[in-house]
Design an enzyme around this catalytic site. Sequence first.
Site, mmCIF file in Angstrom:
data_model
loop_
_atom_site.group_PDB
_atom_site.id
_atom_site.type_symbol
_atom_site.label_atom_id
_atom_site.label_comp_id
_atom_site.label_asym_id
_atom_site.label_seq_id
_atom_site.Cartn_x
_atom_site.Cartn_y
_atom_site.Cartn_z
ATOM 1 N N SER A 14 -1.289 32.653 70.013
ATOM 2 C CA SER A 14 -1.135 33.216 71.357
ATOM 3 C C SER A 14 -0.001 34.222 71.483
ATOM 4 O O SER A 14 0.032 34.993 72.436
ATOM 5 C CB SER A 14 -0.932 32.103 72.371
ATOM 6 N N HIS A 62 -7.141 29.601 72.568
ATOM 7 C CA HIS A 62 -7.243 31.040 72.841
ATOM 8 C C HIS A 62 -8.478 31.640 72.156
ATOM 9 O O HIS A 62 -8.449 32.779 71.696
ATOM 10 C CB HIS A 62 -5.967 31.761 72.412
ATOM 11 N N LYS A 96 -7.984 27.350 80.323
ATOM 12 C CA LYS A 96 -7.835 28.798 80.123
ATOM 13 C C LYS A 96 -9.188 29.465 80.434
ATOM 14 O O LYS A 96 -9.513 29.633 81.597
ATOM 15 C CB LYS A 96 -7.324 29.082 78.711
#
Length: 409
Positions: A196, A224, A255
């Site tokens: 990240s 991610h 996320k």
Amino acid sequence: RGAVPRRPMGIGQELTRGLLAAIGHRGPPPGVRGKSERVIASRQGPHLRLADGGAGIINFCANNYLGLSSHPEVIRAAVEALEKFGAGLSSVRFICGTQSIHKDLEEKIARFHQREDAILYASCFDANAGIFEALLTPEDAVLSDELNHASIIDGIRLCKANKYRYKHMDMQDLEAKLKEAQKHRLRLVATDGAFSMDGDIAPLREICQLAQKYDALVFIDECHATGFLGPNGRGTDELLGVMDKVTIINSTLGKALGGAAGGYTTGPKPLIDLLRQRSRPYLFSNSLPPAVVGCASKALDLLMESNAIAQSMAAKTQRFRSKMTAAGFTISGKDHPICPVMLGDARLASVMAEDMLNRGIYVIGFSYPVVPKGKARIRVQISAVHSDEDIDRCVEAFTQVGRKHGALP
Ligand code: PLP
């Protein structure tokens, strides 16, 4: 007002000051802003209103990669789950906290990743905290990339296995450590799928080849990557063609998958069964609230219906990266919506981020100790719901601010 004190009492102030001095806490260096929290007065999305009056701010620092955090269908699903299943379970899963929606979501997650089973946690931090200790014994070994996320590092700290830290994405070093670890009963290689801070992607093909050669299991953290990497958004393993070689995936619902909260492990059924019996953050923490389950479940439905959202994010990432590079900036990583604009100097990153906000662009500067000394940067995160115009305005503001502060000629 009853017995409630009007003002907080200064209990423990002396002790606290002494404690901070004892641990050497001095705050950030001069000219660098410490971590502060900007208060948002609107929903999460590409355009924000800030509580201190800033309106129409274009937001480039959320992990809202697919723009699902405020998607109308995701919100509706949350409201329906809230009404039908209540605010929460007041219980852990194995006592009185499993509803049909928890089982449905676990089944959906496993299907999305093409794995046998899945287990939900309150966060991916918990999933990472709970896996290594449950799985590995002092006879085993875990090999971890040095830049893995803090929650993997903490999870590994909690387990009694032998620990090897290999240099970031360095396959020679990993091979050397795997050779050394042959003396142990079982080996587990643990890596973030996408990192990240740098927006770089783990060389999973090579990792899986080495794992096969040295008889090791592979674990990836896909926080991610889930929802948008790979042709169908399945993640790094799909992107790199190793879906059948990675044994364990941990990821987040907080996320790309709606952004509410929650995490999970998905993988072979016997392993998930074991986690249900032994994983401490699962056993000793409350069930995910129904509204949160509703959000994630709808986000997965949307992604399994079509890969259009993931594709649109990829196109926007490409637009930002190529325009910024043409403007003269160095963007770390490759093809990932995390686009770190490398600046080097901590103060420069801090003042440029501040000046970007003055121009209506919300980005965050990162400096030591979050990233190595001398590698300060502004991290820009692209979302499928940014318009081309949003992206162009961001590049334009970077160019002006970069010239003003000497980051560009
Ligand atoms: N792993 C990685 C790579 C992350 O970036 C994060 C969140 O920042 C986590 C784990 C923790 O995820 P969660 O927010 O679901 O606890």
